[in-house]
Design an enzyme around this catalytic site. Structure first.
Site, PDB file in Angstrom:
ATOM      1  N   ALA A  22       0.809  -1.225   0.000  1.00  0.00           N
ATOM      2  CA  ALA A  22       0.000   0.000   0.000  1.00  0.00           C
ATOM      3  C   ALA A  22       0.836   1.266   0.000  1.00  0.00           C
ATOM      4  O   ALA A  22       0.289   2.354   0.162  1.00  0.00           O
ATOM      5  CB  ALA A  22      -0.937   0.004   1.211  1.00  0.00           C
ATOM      6  N   GLY A  25       1.285   2.976  -5.962  1.00  0.00           N
ATOM      7  CA  GLY A  25       0.521   2.316  -7.008  1.00  0.00           C
ATOM      8  C   GLY A  25      -0.895   1.955  -6.628  1.00  0.00           C
ATOM      9  O   GLY A  25      -1.598   2.679  -5.915  1.00  0.00           O
ATOM     10  N   TYR A 177       7.200 -14.154 -12.960  1.00  0.00           N
ATOM     11  CA  TYR A 177       6.112 -13.318 -12.441  1.00  0.00           C
ATOM     12  C   TYR A 177       4.759 -13.988 -12.679  1.00  0.00           C
ATOM     13  O   TYR A 177       3.933 -14.094 -11.762  1.00  0.00           O
ATOM     14  CB  TYR A 177       6.162 -11.954 -13.123  1.00  0.00           C
ATOM     15  CG  TYR A 177       4.998 -11.054 -12.763  1.00  0.00           C
ATOM     16  CD1 TYR A 177       4.864 -10.547 -11.475  1.00  0.00           C
ATOM     17  CD2 TYR A 177       4.038 -10.710 -13.711  1.00  0.00           C
ATOM     18  CE1 TYR A 177       3.793  -9.716 -11.143  1.00  0.00           C
ATOM     19  CE2 TYR A 177       2.971  -9.892 -13.390  1.00  0.00           C
ATOM     20  CZ  TYR A 177       2.861  -9.394 -12.105  1.00  0.00           C
ATOM     21  OH  TYR A 177       1.800  -8.582 -11.781  1.00  0.00           O
TER      22      TYR A 177
END
Length: 311
Positions: A22, A25, A177
């Site tokens: 947090a 972005g 990823y």
């Protein structure tokens, strides 16, 4: 031009939310929206200075936001364990949890290992969140929490390769990823199944934000691309930051069923307002989901026994 849809959240006063990632972005915008709706937001961060700056940014538009920083580095299992121990000892009910933090090293061809010896994407995006959420279940269950796993469009193009789970033989940053985000989605599938079997004490949902060029994704590629092209992509491609948090916010607060999935409504789920959609096909594989849970438990147990990096 039509107005950009915004979060229309219920009153969250008296609710506590925990949002990983947090400090910038999409995660920052989720925290901002939850705080604006009255929630007390716990922001576990790796970098305290960055986290303090994020709090200042949120309070610039939500002056009475109830926010607190906690320390968490998902790439260190001792950090995850410390946060679990602290929150468990405090017995603060957590009603909403968003597993949003993630790393993607597009443009970097080197395979990176964490201090615990795991491939960096695998641990940060999946295994660290697995340890955090499973460890916090005794706190989440009494609060009848909503748990949301923030996966990625990259997971739709990925498959788990059991013989090379952490890409020791055939590494690529996008492959690492995508698989790590698919692993997170499979974790969500198994967690939802277990919760339903146990009476649905917690509700589990999944989301993804689409393609969000405005975030700090792929720093190595950004450094090599002319700044004007980065600005052009940020302005015209994918989901803008006002839209990108909405799938996660809908997953956190809508009247969702166990295992629901929220994603952008546009072509290929790249952009658009949020809507309920079918989970990615490979993320629905219950055998893979159950097997991955067992593998994650074994890896964490071995790491705890060894007390040393795994290679």
């Amino acid at each position: 031009m039509p107005a950009t849809p915004s979060a229309d959240l219920p009153d969250l006063a008296g609710r506590t939310a925990l949002v990983t990632g947090a400090s910038d972005g999409v995660g920052l915008e989720v925290a901002r929206a939850l705080a604006a709706a009255g929630a007390h937001v716990i922001m576990p961060v790796r970098n305290r200075d960055k986290g303090s700056h994020a709090i200042a940014r949120i309070r610039g538009s939500v002056p009475d936001a109830r926010l607190e920083l906690r320390d968490l580095d998902l790439a260190r299992l001792d950090s995850v364990s410390a946060l679990v121990a602290t929150l468990s000892a405090e017995r603060t009910p957590i009603h909403l949890l968003l597993a949003n933090a993630g790393v993607v090293l597009l443009g970097d061809r080197r395979r990176h290992l964490t201090a615990d010896g795991f491939e960096l994407h695998f641990q940060t995006n999946f295994l660290g969140h697995f340890a955090l959420i499973v460890g916090l279940l005794p706190v989440l269950q009494p609060a009848r929490a909503r748990i949301v796993l923030q996966t990625s469009l990259a997971a739709a193009f990925s498959r788990i390769e059991w013989s090379d789970l952490q890409l020791e033989r055939r590494y690529g940053a996008f492959r690492a990823y995508g698989r790590s985000k698919l692993a997170l989605a499979l974790f969500g599938t198994e967690l939802a199944r277990r919760s339903a079997a146990g009476g649905g004490v917690v509700t589990v949902a999944q989301s993804h934000p689409g393609v969000v060029p405005a975030t700090a994704i792929a720093p190595d590629i950004r450094r090599r691309v002319p700044p004007q092209l980065v600005r052009l992509a940020t302005a015209h491609l994918g989901n803008p930051l006002p839209l990108a948090p909405l799938p996660a916010l809908q997953a956190l607060t809508a009247d969702a069923a166990q295992g629901d999935f929220f994603a952008p409504c546009g072509l290929l789920q790249m952009a658009g307002a949020p809507r309920a959609r079918h989970p990615f096909r490979h993320a629905r594989d219950r055998e893979d989901a159950a097997r991955l849970w067992r593998v994650a438990e074994e890896l964490l147990q071995k790491s705890a026994r060894d007390g040393a990096p795994l290679h």
